[in-house]
Write a protein that holds these residues in place. Structure first.
Motif, PDB file in Angstrom:
ATOM      1  N   LEU A   1       1.282 -19.358 105.037  1.00  0.00           N
ATOM      2  CA  LEU A   1       2.229 -18.645 105.886  1.00  0.00           C
ATOM      3  C   LEU A   1       3.662 -18.966 105.472  1.00  0.00           C
ATOM      4  O   LEU A   1       4.015 -20.124 105.255  1.00  0.00           O
ATOM      5  CB  LEU A   1       2.024 -19.044 107.349  1.00  0.00           C
TER       6      LEU A   1
ATOM      7  N   LEU B   1      -2.833 -20.013 111.442  1.00  0.00           N
ATOM      8  CA  LEU B   1      -2.744 -20.664 110.143  1.00  0.00           C
ATOM      9  C   LEU B   1      -4.086 -20.618 109.418  1.00  0.00           C
ATOM     10  O   LEU B   1      -5.110 -20.272 110.013  1.00  0.00           O
ATOM     11  CB  LEU B   1      -2.302 -22.123 110.328  1.00  0.00           C
ATOM     12  N   ASN B   2      -4.072 -20.981 108.139  1.00  0.00           N
ATOM     13  CA  ASN B   2      -5.284 -20.864 107.322  1.00  0.00           C
ATOM     14  C   ASN B   2      -6.407 -21.814 107.735  1.00  0.00           C
ATOM     15  O   ASN B   2      -7.522 -21.683 107.238  1.00  0.00           O
ATOM     16  CB  ASN B   2      -4.953 -21.027 105.834  1.00  0.00           C
TER      17      ASN B   2
ATOM     18  N   GLN C   1       6.931 -16.378 110.138  1.00  0.00           N
ATOM     19  CA  GLN C   1       7.251 -17.242 111.270  1.00  0.00           C
ATOM     20  C   GLN C   1       8.699 -17.694 111.130  1.00  0.00           C
ATOM     21  O   GLN C   1       9.104 -18.186 110.074  1.00  0.00           O
ATOM     22  CB  GLN C   1       6.300 -18.444 111.295  1.00  0.00           C
TER      23      GLN C   1
ATOM     24  N   GLY D   1       1.708 -28.845 105.351  1.00  0.00           N
ATOM     25  CA  GLY D   1       2.331 -27.819 104.524  1.00  0.00           C
ATOM     26  C   GLY D   1       3.490 -28.371 103.727  1.00  0.00           C
ATOM     27  O   GLY D   1       3.630 -29.594 103.552  1.00  0.00           O
TER      28      GLY D   1
ATOM     29  N   ALA E   1      -2.122 -29.648 111.127  1.00  0.00           N
ATOM     30  CA  ALA E   1      -1.951 -28.797 109.945  1.00  0.00           C
ATOM     31  C   ALA E   1      -0.901 -29.438 109.057  1.00  0.00           C
ATOM     32  O   ALA E   1      -0.047 -30.212 109.519  1.00  0.00           O
ATOM     33  CB  ALA E   1      -1.527 -27.382 110.339  1.00  0.00           C
TER      34      ALA E   1
ATOM     35  N   LEU F   1       2.259 -29.944 113.039  1.00  0.00           N
ATOM     36  CA  LEU F   1       2.452 -29.498 111.658  1.00  0.00           C
ATOM     37  C   LEU F   1       3.388 -30.484 110.969  1.00  0.00           C
ATOM     38  O   LEU F   1       4.525 -30.684 111.404  1.00  0.00           O
ATOM     39  CB  LEU F   1       3.033 -28.087 111.620  1.00  0.00           C
TER      40      LEU F   1
ATOM     41  N   ALA G   1      -0.701 -24.995 104.841  1.00  0.00           N
ATOM     42  CA  ALA G   1      -0.742 -23.982 105.895  1.00  0.00           C
ATOM     43  C   ALA G   1       0.525 -23.145 105.892  1.00  0.00           C
ATOM     44  O   ALA G   1       0.490 -21.959 106.227  1.00  0.00           O
ATOM     45  CB  ALA G   1      -0.934 -24.654 107.250  1.00  0.00           C
ATOM     46  N   VAL G   2       1.649 -23.777 105.529  1.00  0.00           N
ATOM     47  CA  VAL G   2       2.928 -23.063 105.521  1.00  0.00           C
ATOM     48  C   VAL G   2       3.763 -23.493 104.320  1.00  0.00           C
ATOM     49  O   VAL G   2       3.566 -24.569 103.747  1.00  0.00           O
ATOM     50  CB  VAL G   2       3.760 -23.323 106.806  1.00  0.00           C
TER      51      VAL G   2
ATOM     52  N   GLN H   1       7.324 -19.577 106.516  1.00  0.00           N
ATOM     53  CA  GLN H   1       8.217 -19.903 107.626  1.00  0.00           C
ATOM     54  C   GLN H   1       9.638 -19.699 107.118  1.00  0.00           C
ATOM     55  O   GLN H   1       9.978 -20.136 106.016  1.00  0.00           O
ATOM     56  CB  GLN H   1       8.078 -21.361 108.049  1.00  0.00           C
TER      57      GLN H   1
END
Length: 293
Positions: A183, A7-8, A235, A137, A135, A103, A158-159, A185
């Motif tokens: 990212l 992840l970032n 992902q 998102g 994380a 997450l 992050a996602v 998902q």
């Protein structure tokens, strides 16, 4: 091809996870136990699924070390707002039997009350700073939602968990995420949502291109679709309650699609969304109380 992604913020996440959307609470613990036994190390749940406790019970019963399993959950729109979202974390962590959620994401944008969405995300930033989550998102956010979020908050998500499968790929949204280090998902990654319309001829599982590629690799259509996600760097979080299917979906790291095969699957995009339009999500139509226990 590695079976993890980064992840970032530097946190590693399994490239393939296990989802429990629409899994009845009474069946969740058993399904998650089967997934953990198979080798899945990411479990994706949500407050709105009403089965976080089943995930937590399975994790606790498995005897797995906490650091060995990546736990993801989502805040429902009814709990948006700064203080409300902080409390949503307490509810989720209690049900999951964990102190830290790996997450934690917002389940939907709330377009008609985006100030609540921003306040909720700022609460996620606080949870991240306090070490209560690893994380943060979002889910089902479109480009305009992400643009406003990036302008008004400090931590890049992050996602972004969105509907992605061969029939609905949201390439512009994925590309926006890539440019900003977000990212993608995929929920409904094997297009299960395309089977709900009652016309099997339009299901991804019966698509001639996917079936032909599956036969060439001696794999199932689902395995081919999951491999397609992995090779695109997406992902994926497939779901099932059947142990054999759970195991089958995880068995995707021993073959590789050719560039031509990937291009043929890419060409299947219809642009037709299966889930609800993000712009129609409101508290009036989708709000529901998330219980304390």
């Amino acid at each position: 091809m590695t079976n993890t992604l980064t992840l970032n913020n530097g946190v590693d996440i399994p490239a393939l996870g296990f989802g429990v959307f629409q899994t009845p609470p009474a069946e969740t613990a058993e399904a998650v136990a089967a997934a953990l036994s198979t080798g899945y190390r990411l479990i994706d749940t949500a407050a709105a699924y009403a089965n976080e406790r089943g995930v937590g019970d399975a994790l606790k019963a498995s005897g797995s070390a906490r650091d060995d399993v990546f736990i993801e959950s989502k805040v429902w729109i009814s709990d948006y707002g700064y203080d409300e979202t902080l409390h949503a974390f307490e509810k989720s962590s209690r049900k999951l039997h964990v102190d830290v959620i790996d997450l934690f994401i917002l389940h939907q944008a709330l377009p008609g009350a985006f100030d609540k969405t921003i306040a909720a995300y700022k609460a996620l930033e606080t949870l991240l700073a306090d070490g209560k989550v690893r994380a943060i998102g979002v889910s089902n956010f479109m480009i305009d939602h992400l643009t406003t979020l990036l302008d008004e908050t400090d931590v890049v998500p992050a996602v972004n968990q969105i509907e992605v499968h061969p029939y609905f790929q949201q390439r512009d949204l994925q590309d926006f995420g890539t440019r900003h280090g977000i990212l993608t998902q995929a929920w409904s990654p094997i297009g299960g949502i395309t089977s709900y319309r009652g016309d099997d001829s339009k299901s991804t599982f019966n698509d001639p291109v996917i079936v032909e590629i599956a036969q060439a690799h001696e794999k199932s259509a689902a395995q081919v679709m999951l491999r397609w996600h992995i090779q695109h760097g997406v992902q994926a979080i497939p779901k099932s309650v059947k142990p054999a299917r759970i195991a089958e979906n995880f068995d995707v790291f021993d073959f590789e699609l050719t560039p031509d095969e990937i291009a043929r699957i890419d060409a299947l995009d219809t642009g037709v969304r299966g889930g609800p339009e993000p712009e129609v999500v409101t508290l009036e139509t989708f709000g529901r109380d998330i219980p304390e226990d």
